[in-house]
Design a protein around this motif. Structure first.
Motif, short mmCIF file in Angstrom:
data_model
loop_
_atom_site.label_atom_id
_atom_site.label_comp_id
_atom_site.label_asym_id
_atom_site.label_seq_id
_atom_site.Cartn_x
_atom_site.Cartn_y
_atom_site.Cartn_z
N LEU A 1 0.76 -1.10 -0.14
CA LEU A 1 0.04 0.01 -0.07
C LEU A 1 0.88 1.27 0.01
CD1 LEU A 1 -2.87 -1.06 2.39
CD2 LEU A 1 -3.02 -0.92 0.06
N SER A 2 2.09 1.16 0.35
CA SER A 2 3.21 2.42 0.48
C SER A 2 3.33 3.02 -1.07
CB SER A 2 4.28 2.07 1.15
OG SER A 2 5.38 1.28 0.34
N PHE A 3 2.90 2.20 -1.89
CA PHE A 3 3.01 2.94 -3.19
C PHE A 3 1.63 3.77 -3.61
CE2 PHE A 3 6.11 -0.25 -3.38
CZ PHE A 3 6.85 0.29 -4.16
N GLY A 4 0.53 3.44 -3.11
CA GLY A 4 -0.89 4.30 -3.26
C GLY A 4 -1.36 4.95 -2.16
N LEU A 5 -2.24 3.99 -1.16
CA LEU A 5 -2.97 4.54 -0.15
C LEU A 5 -2.07 5.22 0.95
CD1 LEU A 5 -5.99 4.24 0.83
CD2 LEU A 5 -5.54 2.46 1.97
N ILE A 6 -1.17 4.71 1.30
CA ILE A 6 -0.26 5.24 2.35
C ILE A 6 1.12 5.79 1.93
CG2 ILE A 6 -1.32 4.09 4.43
CD1 ILE A 6 0.81 1.88 4.28
N SER A 7 1.13 6.29 0.66
CA SER A 7 2.34 6.82 0.26
C SER A 7 2.91 8.00 0.94
CB SER A 7 2.31 6.84 -1.25
OG SER A 7 0.99 7.90 -1.49
N ASP A 8 1.96 8.71 1.57
CA ASP A 8 2.45 9.82 2.36
C ASP A 8 3.05 9.63 3.78
OD1 ASP A 8 1.90 11.68 0.19
OD2 ASP A 8 -0.54 11.92 0.76
N PHE A 9 2.74 8.29 4.21
CA PHE A 9 3.17 7.92 5.36
C PHE A 9 4.75 7.53 5.32
CE2 PHE A 9 4.48 4.86 8.51
CZ PHE A 9 3.86 5.41 9.78
N LYS A 10 5.68 8.38 6.07
CA LYS A 10 7.07 8.32 5.92
C LYS A 10 7.63 7.95 7.10
CE LYS A 10 7.21 9.58 1.37
NZ LYS A 10 6.75 10.95 0.88
N ILE A 11 8.69 6.94 7.07
CA ILE A 11 9.44 6.70 8.02
C ILE A 11 10.95 7.36 7.79
CG2 ILE A 11 10.56 4.98 9.80
CD1 ILE A 11 8.37 3.14 8.77
N LEU A 12 11.42 8.08 8.59
CA LEU A 12 12.87 8.89 8.05
C LEU A 12 12.87 9.40 6.91
CD1 LEU A 12 15.23 6.29 9.86
CD2 LEU A 12 14.47 8.54 10.92
N GLY A 13 11.60 9.96 6.47
CA GLY A 13 11.38 10.53 4.95
C GLY A 13 11.50 9.20 3.78
N GLN A 14 11.19 8.35 4.38
CA GLN A 14 11.15 6.88 3.31
C GLN A 14 9.78 6.12 3.50
OE1 GLN A 14 14.97 4.47 3.08
NE2 GLN A 14 15.10 5.53 4.95
N THR A 15 9.26 6.06 2.27
CA THR A 15 7.92 5.06 2.32
C THR A 15 8.14 3.92 3.14
OG1 THR A 15 8.26 3.71 0.44
CG2 THR A 15 6.81 5.88 0.09
N ILE A 16 7.15 3.05 3.54
CA ILE A 16 7.30 1.87 4.44
C ILE A 16 8.39 0.98 3.45
CG2 ILE A 16 6.48 -0.06 5.63
CD1 ILE A 16 4.02 1.50 6.12
N PHE A 17 7.85 0.88 2.10
CA PHE A 17 8.53 -0.03 1.31
C PHE A 17 10.07 0.29 1.08
CE2 PHE A 17 10.44 -1.32 -2.84
CZ PHE A 17 10.06 -2.62 -2.99
N ASP A 18 10.41 1.64 0.95
CA ASP A 18 11.80 2.13 0.77
C ASP A 18 12.52 1.82 2.08
OD1 ASP A 18 11.42 2.63 -1.95
OD2 ASP A 18 11.12 4.75 -1.52
N PHE A 19 11.84 2.05 3.16
CA PHE A 19 12.41 2.05 4.60
C PHE A 19 12.79 0.55 4.78
CE2 PHE A 19 12.10 0.99 9.00
CZ PHE A 19 12.90 1.95 9.49
N PHE A 20 12.01 -0.55 4.50
CA PHE A 20 11.98 -1.92 4.80
C PHE A 20 13.33 -2.17 3.87
CE2 PHE A 20 8.68 -4.09 7.02
CZ PHE A 20 8.71 -3.33 7.77
N ASN A 21 13.36 -1.83 2.78
CA ASN A 21 14.37 -2.21 1.77
C ASN A 21 15.64 -1.77 1.92
OD1 ASN A 21 15.96 -2.69 -0.68
ND2 ASN A 21 14.67 -1.32 -2.02
N ASN A 22 15.73 -0.34 2.37
CA ASN A 22 17.00 0.40 2.64
C ASN A 22 17.55 -0.04 4.15
OD1 ASN A 22 17.23 1.61 0.31
ND2 ASN A 22 15.90 3.13 0.87
#
Ligand code: PFF
Length: 447
Positions: A360-381
């Motif tokens: 959902l972090s590409f759509g519905l919750i794309s504005d929710f950021k952890i340290l400036g990143q979406t959840i997906f990017d945060f998990f990945n990085n």
């Protein structure tokens, strides 16, 4: 009587399953986009240095710890550490990262399913690059389908996990990886023949040294850890099932070599085509999903090849997710005494909750950021760049310095029956080069 743990049946099965863990979306999806962001040739150069100096010694470290202990990661440290030491706490970081990776990885694996069906139905035929860009955006921001595919993927992963180690993993890995290799070659040739392809080859193989920055080091190190499945204890867990006569150093080198070849070939598919269409290499996670369909549509018999490609990509993803799931499953079954079925269910349940959030972090919750990143990017990085290398430091120090020296030697030389000319070099890298190298990259980044 203690129950005998299952072992991998054959040596080739061992290599195939470890290679199956290593080769996956990391090579075909993550490598090209990371290389694209970090300057191409400069990234590849640093990447190869990291694989040789840190990657191979770390694979060996994990293999040694796993086979010497023959148990799950927590049990392994408990068994091998000296009385009173508390190294086993580090295994929780590994277990946590494996669950985080499983969550976002399943999202991308879900994309491969979407693209398999879209290709099969002919929906990815005859468009322009812009059409494929739009297809990706519409799909990933649409919420429902990405979530559905993530859930379906995790359910399939669950069904395979429940069946246990041998029949599930070995058979699958033995067939899929060579098939994917053949298809990759077909596409690399097709991409290399496109007009203007030369610029892409130069981008990948001609390093621009001015581009080597701290973030290239961090990115390349993270990519090496991710791609080789390092620093999560996957390889500790797999090696706990290895037969006594598997040559660890040679197996580690084969895995690293094959894994790098797959990544470079993926680069040879993406970059020539990319430059041929005048596209930017810095698109990030969506890169491969926007470029590949266009390459396929330009290739004769493209619909067939595209369907086969995305389906195989899905299958090699599943051999990777099985391997990362095996970490928590071995832990849940052996430490928490759960049945394999319950353990698989728990592993799947956790990944499903976080996987859905990542989707959902590409759509519905794309504005929710952890340290400036979406959840997906945060998990990945966070997993690749920080958690995996962090564990890697401890795994190499543990194998190189802390565990019994004779045990280390016995494991690397199969109790003296193997002559390993690189023995000293490997142990030197385990003790000094890998931990200092990883710390160096962290500090370089901070500075
Ligand atoms: N190495 C896998 C890939 O390149 O796709 C990803 C992976 C598998 C990461 C297993 C971590 C892991 F434990």
């Amino acid at each position: 009587m203690k129950k005998q743990r299952a072992l991998f049946a054959t040596k080739i099965g061992v290599i195939a399953a470890s290679v199956g863990s290593a080769i996956g979306l990391g090579n075909i999806w993550r490598f090209p986009f990371e290389a694209g962001i970090h300057g191409g040739g400069a990234f590849l150069l640093v990447y190869i240095i990291v694989v040789v100096l840190i990657g191979i010694p770390l694979i060996c470290s994990e293999f040694v710890i796993g086979r010497a202990s023959r148990t799950n990661v927590l049990g392994a440290f408990r068994k091998l550490q000296k009385n009173g030491q508390r190294w086993h706490w580090i295994s929780f970081v590994g277990i946590l990262s494996s669950l985080m990776i499983l969550s976002f990885y399943s999202v991308v694996a879900g994309w491969t399913l979407e693209y398999t069906f879209a290709s099969l139905l002919g929906n990815l035929q005859g468009g322009t690059v812009e059409d494929y860009q739009e297809y990706f955006t519409t799909f990933t921001t649409g919420n429902l389908r990405p979530v559905m595919w993530t859930v379906i993927f995790l359910l399939m992963n669950y069904l395979i996990l429940r069946r246990g180690l041998k029949d599930g993993i070995e058979k699958l890995s033995n067939i899929m990886t060579p098939m994917l290799f053949v298809i990759l070659i077909v596409f690399a040739v097709s991409s290399l023949m496109m007009p203007g392809a030369k610029a892409g080859i130069e981008f990948l193989f001609n390093p621009d040294f001015s581009k080597i920055t701290p973030s290239v080091f961090l990115g390349a190190m993270g990519q090496a850890f991710f791609s080789l499945s390092l620093g999560v204890s996957t390889l500790i867990t797999y090696a706990s099932y290895f037969q006594k006569d598997v040559p660890l150093v040679r197996t580690a080198s084969i895995i690293a070599g094959l894994d790098t070849i797959f990544a470079v070939i993926a680069g040879l598919i993406i970059f020539p085509a990319l430059f041929s269409f005048n596209m930017e290499p810095t698109a990030g996670p969506k890169l491969v999903f926007e470029v590949l369909p266009y390459i396929f549509s330009q290739t004769s018999g493209g619909q067939f090849w595209a369907t086969a490609f995305f389906f195989l990509l899905f299958l090699v993803s599943i051999t990777s997710t099985i391997s990362m799931s095996e970490i928590s499953i071995a832990f849940f079954t052996e430490e928490w005494k759960m049945s394999r079925e319950k353990a698989s269910l728990l592993n799947t349940g956790i990944a499903m909750v976080f996987g859905v959030l990542c989707a959902l972090s590409f759509g519905l919750i794309s504005d929710f950021k952890i340290l400036g990143q979406t959840i997906f990017d945060f998990f990945n990085n966070t997993t690749a760049n920080y958690m995996m290398p962090f564990c890697g430091i401890f795994f190499s120090i543990f194998a190189g310095w802390l565990m019994d020296k004779k045990l280390l030697r016995d494991q690397l030389t199969n109790e003296g029956s193997l002559k390993i000319y690189t023995y000293r070099a490997i142990v030197f890298c385990m003790r000094y080069v890998a931990p200092i190298g990883i710390l160096g990259v962290f500090f370089y980044q901070l500075a």
